[in-house]
Design a protein around this motif. Structure first.
Motif, PDB file in Angstrom:
ATOM      1  N   LEU A   1     -19.736 -36.612   9.331  1.00 42.28           N
ATOM      2  CA  LEU A   1     -19.665 -37.959   9.892  1.00 42.28           C
ATOM      3  C   LEU A   1     -19.338 -38.999   8.823  1.00 42.28           C
ATOM      4  O   LEU A   1     -18.491 -39.876   9.044  1.00 42.28           O
ATOM      5  N   ALA A   2     -19.979 -38.916   7.679  1.00 40.79           N
ATOM      6  CA  ALA A   2     -19.754 -39.901   6.623  1.00 40.79           C
ATOM      7  C   ALA A   2     -18.333 -39.815   6.066  1.00 40.79           C
ATOM      8  O   ALA A   2     -17.650 -40.834   5.900  1.00 40.79           O
ATOM      9  N   VAL A   3     -17.875 -38.612   5.778  1.00 40.89           N
ATOM     10  CA  VAL A   3     -16.521 -38.443   5.235  1.00 40.89           C
ATOM     11  C   VAL A   3     -15.488 -38.794   6.299  1.00 40.89           C
ATOM     12  O   VAL A   3     -14.455 -39.401   5.996  1.00 40.89           O
TER      13      VAL A   3
ATOM     14  N   LEU B   1     -12.062 -34.736  10.721  1.00 47.38           N
ATOM     15  CA  LEU B   1     -12.186 -35.617  11.884  1.00 47.38           C
ATOM     16  C   LEU B   1     -12.597 -34.838  13.133  1.00 47.38           C
ATOM     17  O   LEU B   1     -13.409 -35.322  13.941  1.00 47.38           O
ATOM     18  N   ASP B   2     -12.061 -33.630  13.304  1.00 45.43           N
ATOM     19  CA  ASP B   2     -12.477 -32.791  14.438  1.00 45.43           C
ATOM     20  C   ASP B   2     -13.947 -32.402  14.308  1.00 45.43           C
ATOM     21  O   ASP B   2     -14.689 -32.403  15.298  1.00 45.43           O
TER      22      ASP B   2
ATOM     23  N   ASN C   1      -3.968 -39.859   6.359  1.00 49.53           N
ATOM     24  CA  ASN C   1      -2.915 -39.215   7.135  1.00 49.53           C
ATOM     25  C   ASN C   1      -3.556 -38.209   8.090  1.00 49.53           C
ATOM     26  O   ASN C   1      -4.030 -37.153   7.682  1.00 49.53           O
ATOM     27  N   ARG C   2      -3.534 -38.502   9.370  1.00 44.97           N
ATOM     28  CA  ARG C   2      -4.206 -37.651  10.356  1.00 44.97           C
ATOM     29  C   ARG C   2      -3.429 -36.379  10.658  1.00 44.97           C
ATOM     30  O   ARG C   2      -3.920 -35.513  11.368  1.00 44.97           O
TER      31      ARG C   2
ATOM     32  N   LEU D   1     -12.577 -41.545   5.930  1.00 43.51           N
ATOM     33  CA  LEU D   1     -11.162 -41.237   6.141  1.00 43.51           C
ATOM     34  C   LEU D   1     -10.528 -42.188   7.150  1.00 43.51           C
ATOM     35  O   LEU D   1      -9.370 -42.598   6.987  1.00 43.51           O
ATOM     36  N   ILE D   2     -11.272 -42.572   8.167  1.00 43.08           N
ATOM     37  CA  ILE D   2     -10.761 -43.544   9.139  1.00 43.08           C
ATOM     38  C   ILE D   2     -10.586 -44.899   8.448  1.00 43.08           C
ATOM     39  O   ILE D   2      -9.570 -45.583   8.617  1.00 43.08           O
TER      40      ILE D   2
END
Length: 141
Positions: free
Chosen positions: A65-67, A87-88, A77-78, A71-72
């Protein structure tokens, strides 16, 4: 004089027997220490290991969750495989309660996506850590 010799021999035999008994007792204590002190020590060791595994699982969830929020916020780059994986994972461990899109608080306006991720996933990470620590303390002997 004969009585003194027999008393001396009896005292020597008693001392020798006491020394042997002490040696046996010491060997027994060492063997018990090596074996972990029996069933009670085995259960204690098992509970400690389970507590460590539980704590590790909760820390990993909080890290996702923190990372993910970081990243958001950094607009990573998603399409990157590692970013997509994190993210998943964060979407999975947010449990829907701390969702970026429909979480505890829903921001609108400029950078709403970043604010939602930082707030909701940040709170989610803290909750994972607090619950993990409480469970770890309950499980650990």
């Amino acid at each position: 004089m004969a009585d003194q010799k027999s008393d001396s021999k009896a005292d020597a035999k008693a001392a020798k027997a006491a020394a042997k008994a002490e040696a046996r007792e010491a060997r027994g204590k060492r063997a018990e220490e090596r074996s972990g002190g029996g069933v009670k020590a085995g259960v204690s060791t098992l509970r400690t290991r389970v507590a460590q595994v539980v704590w590790l699982v909760f820390v990993v969830a909080a890290l996702f969750l923190a990372v993910g929020a970081l990243l958001i916020a950094l607009d990573a780059n998603r399409d990157n495989g590692l970013v997509k994986f994190i993210l998943d994972g964060a979407n999975t461990v947010d449990l829907g309660i701390f969702s970026r899109n429909n979480g505890i608080k829903d921001f609108t306006g400029n950078n709403a996506d970043v604010k939602n991720a930082l707030f909701n996933w940040g709170i989610g990470a803290i909750v994972w850590l607090v619950v993990g620590r409480v469970l770890e303390r309950i499980i650990r002997p």
